[in-house]
Design a protein around this motif. Structure first.
Motif, PDB file in Angstrom:
ATOM      1  N   VAL A 259       0.920  -1.092  -0.087  1.00 52.53           N
ATOM      2  CA  VAL A 259       0.187  -0.059   0.054  1.00 52.53           C
ATOM      3  C   VAL A 259       1.063   1.232  -0.077  1.00 52.53           C
ATOM      4  CG1 VAL A 259      -1.612   1.248   1.450  1.00 52.53           C
ATOM      5  CG2 VAL A 259      -1.572  -1.103   1.119  1.00 52.53           C
ATOM      6  N   VAL A 260       0.595   2.181  -1.089  1.00 58.82           N
ATOM      7  CA  VAL A 260       1.558   3.546  -0.989  1.00 58.82           C
ATOM      8  C   VAL A 260       0.294   4.721  -0.223  1.00 58.82           C
ATOM      9  CG1 VAL A 260       2.404   4.930  -2.447  1.00 58.82           C
ATOM     10  CG2 VAL A 260       2.474   2.701  -3.310  1.00 58.82           C
ATOM     11  N   ARG A 261       0.670   4.977   0.799  1.00 60.88           N
ATOM     12  CA  ARG A 261      -0.022   5.928   1.484  1.00 60.88           C
ATOM     13  C   ARG A 261       0.454   7.233   1.338  1.00 60.88           C
ATOM     14  NH1 ARG A 261      -1.921   3.140   6.726  1.00 60.88           N
ATOM     15  NH2 ARG A 261      -2.074   5.117   7.447  1.00 60.88           N
ATOM     16  N   ASN A 262      -0.529   8.289   1.716  1.00 60.06           N
ATOM     17  CA  ASN A 262       0.088   9.673   1.464  1.00 60.06           C
ATOM     18  C   ASN A 262       0.711  10.276   2.767  1.00 60.06           C
ATOM     19  OD1 ASN A 262      -1.939  10.151   3.441  1.00 60.06           O
ATOM     20  ND2 ASN A 262      -2.897  11.567   2.334  1.00 60.06           N
ATOM     21  N   ASP A 263       0.960   9.597   4.063  1.00 55.12           N
ATOM     22  CA  ASP A 263       1.712   9.743   5.112  1.00 55.12           C
ATOM     23  C   ASP A 263       2.819   8.966   5.647  1.00 55.12           C
ATOM     24  OD1 ASP A 263       0.788   7.437   5.840  1.00 55.12           O
ATOM     25  OD2 ASP A 263      -0.392   7.664   7.708  1.00 55.12           O
ATOM     26  N   ARG A 264       3.787   8.739   4.415  1.00 61.76           N
ATOM     27  CA  ARG A 264       4.919   8.116   4.705  1.00 61.76           C
ATOM     28  C   ARG A 264       6.208   8.743   4.003  1.00 61.76           C
ATOM     29  NH1 ARG A 264       2.241   5.668   7.659  1.00 61.76           N
ATOM     30  NH2 ARG A 264       2.023   3.192   8.279  1.00 61.76           N
ATOM     31  N   ALA A 265       5.887   9.956   3.707  1.00 56.66           N
ATOM     32  CA  ALA A 265       6.917  10.708   2.957  1.00 56.66           C
ATOM     33  C   ALA A 265       8.203  11.255   4.053  1.00 56.66           C
ATOM     34  CB  ALA A 265       6.427  12.252   2.579  1.00 56.66           C
ATOM     35  N   ALA A 266       9.411  11.118   3.774  1.00 51.59           N
ATOM     36  CA  ALA A 266      10.335  11.100   4.754  1.00 51.59           C
ATOM     37  C   ALA A 266      11.273  12.470   4.151  1.00 51.59           C
ATOM     38  CB  ALA A 266      11.177   9.865   5.131  1.00 51.59           C
ATOM     39  N   ALA A 267      11.906  13.122   5.508  1.00 55.05           N
ATOM     40  CA  ALA A 267      13.015  14.078   4.705  1.00 55.05           C
ATOM     41  C   ALA A 267      14.051  13.400   4.027  1.00 55.05           C
ATOM     42  CB  ALA A 267      13.504  14.874   6.136  1.00 55.05           C
ATOM     43  N   GLY A 268      14.380  14.313   2.727  1.00 58.94           N
ATOM     44  CA  GLY A 268      15.523  13.773   2.025  1.00 58.94           C
ATOM     45  C   GLY A 268      14.663  13.233   0.801  1.00 58.94           C
ATOM     46  N   ASP A 269      13.656  12.833   0.787  1.00 63.02           N
ATOM     47  CA  ASP A 269      12.964  12.296  -0.251  1.00 63.02           C
ATOM     48  C   ASP A 269      12.757  13.213  -1.467  1.00 63.02           C
ATOM     49  OD1 ASP A 269      12.419   9.936   0.986  1.00 63.02           O
ATOM     50  OD2 ASP A 269      10.222  10.193   1.051  1.00 63.02           O
ATOM     51  N   LEU A 270      12.888  12.877  -2.624  1.00 58.53           N
ATOM     52  CA  LEU A 270      12.620  13.925  -3.776  1.00 58.53           C
ATOM     53  C   LEU A 270      10.969  13.707  -4.135  1.00 58.53           C
ATOM     54  CD1 LEU A 270      15.487  12.790  -5.853  1.00 58.53           C
ATOM     55  CD2 LEU A 270      15.343  14.939  -4.591  1.00 58.53           C
TER      56      LEU A 270
END
Ligand code: CO
Ligand code: CO
Length: 347
Positions: free
Chosen positions: A159-170
């Motif tokens: 599952v690709v969620r909208n609340d899993r972004a992490a600092a450093g991601d592009l």
């Protein structure tokens, strides 16, 4: 019978007439909390679709989306509404299984051929996504509305969620912005034929390839850019992920004509509301023009995927996105540490 201008029947101004995010959250906060343990993604994170566990490994992905006409051609309107609805399954990394239709139509005042065109468009687009429309519901309504309820399937660990972004991601965006502003220009009669054609090409394009690419690349966080605009949907990701973002506005792809129409003041109500509600969360560099602000806030219909991509996965992901013939493969910024979840916009 005279050819109908479908967008003139829509009470709003060319962005499908959604309810704004702030009003929506005021209404929804009074709902009881979801307690069913099979709910993997529910209302708490304002994600693209609900995810519901059905066995030890798999889950259903479910979404519903419909809106008033954003273009005048019935067939295009149907194709756009279907591509837009199915997109929320793709934004979760899911595979659509089937759909039901939602139809509101002024049966006494518009020719039935118009409705046939809309349904044909929706059916053809669903077929392209590999699914059938196997039921639905219709009502007689002075203002046309069309959309789909789509059921899909997914493996729970993918599952690709909208609340899993992490600092450093592009941050990677797969379609250009501007469809809301162009719809407004269509409604007012200002849009050129070439700009309408380009906006339609963008809106009917399925996010299927982009979705398969991100799943294959092992991406964990994404959303699609629709009614709340790039800023609103990005903020949705950042809020859930407790991070901020830095956007490079010159790297953000825009459909030809959108900036000119924005400069002429052809701004949909939804876009104005989006900018007003996001303005306090955005730190604008002094060089950013008012038109650019509107474009970044523009309420999109059937927009692209906004993917939060760990740096080590960028090469693989962009290669797969190019293979999928995505309309854009644009690196538009990055996720940064910011406990205040602000969006910093630079040139
Ligand atoms: Co969505
Ligand atoms: Co949606």
């Amino acid at each position: 019978m005279e050819k109908v201008k479908l967008t003139s029947l829509s009470h709003g101004s060319g962005c499908g007439c959604k309810i704004g995010r702030e009003a929506l959250s005021r209404i929804l906060r009074h709902l009881p909390q979801v307690i069913d343990p099979n709910v993997l993604v529910g209302t708490a994170t304002a994600d693209d679709a609900a995810v519901y566990k059905i066995d030890g490994k798999r889950a259903l992905v479910q979404t519903v989306d419909f809106f008033t006409p954003v273009v005048d051609d019935p067939y295009d309107y149907g194709r756009i509404a279907a591509a837009n609805a199915i997109s929320d399954i793709y934004a979760m990394g899911g595979r659509p299984l089937f759909a039901l239709s939602i139809i509101a139509f002024p049966i006494e005042t518009l020719p039935l051929s118009t409705l046939e065109g809309i349904i044909k468009g929706g059916t053809d687009k669903a077929r392209e996504a590999g699914i059938e429309i196997i039921g639905g519901h219709s009502i007689d309504d002075p203002e046309p509305k069309y959309g789909l309820c789509v059921t899909g399937i997914i493996e729970q660990d993918k599952v690709v969620r909208n609340d899993r972004a992490a600092a450093g991601d592009l941050l990677i965006l797969t379609k250009p912005l501007g469809t809301g502003i162009i719809s407004k220009a269509i409604k007012s009669g200002d849009a050129s034929v070439a700009d309408i054609e380009e906006a339609v090409r963008v809106m009917i394009f399925l996010n299927r390839g982009a979705s398969e690419a991100m799943v294959e690349a092992g991406i964990k966080a994404a959303t699609d850019v629709t009614g709340f605009g790039l800023l609103g949907h990005l903020y949705g990701m950042l809020k859930g992920s407790n991070a901020g973002a830095l956007l490079k506005s010159s790297a953000i792809p825009v459909i030809h004509g959108a900036s000119d129409y924005a400069e002429k003041g052809l701004i949909p109500e939804g876009t104005r509301n989006n900018l007003a509600s996001m303005d306090k969360r955005v730190v604008w560099s002094a060089a950013i023009s008012q038109e650019t602000k509107y474009i970044l806030a523009d309420a999109q219909t059937s927009g692209g995927l906004l993917i939060s991509c760990p740096r080590e996965k960028k090469e693989r992901l962009t290669e797969l996105l190019y293979q999928a013939n995505c309309i854009a493969v644009a690196e538009i910024g990055e996720v940064i540490e910011d406990k205040e979840q602000r969006i910093w916009v630079d040139l």
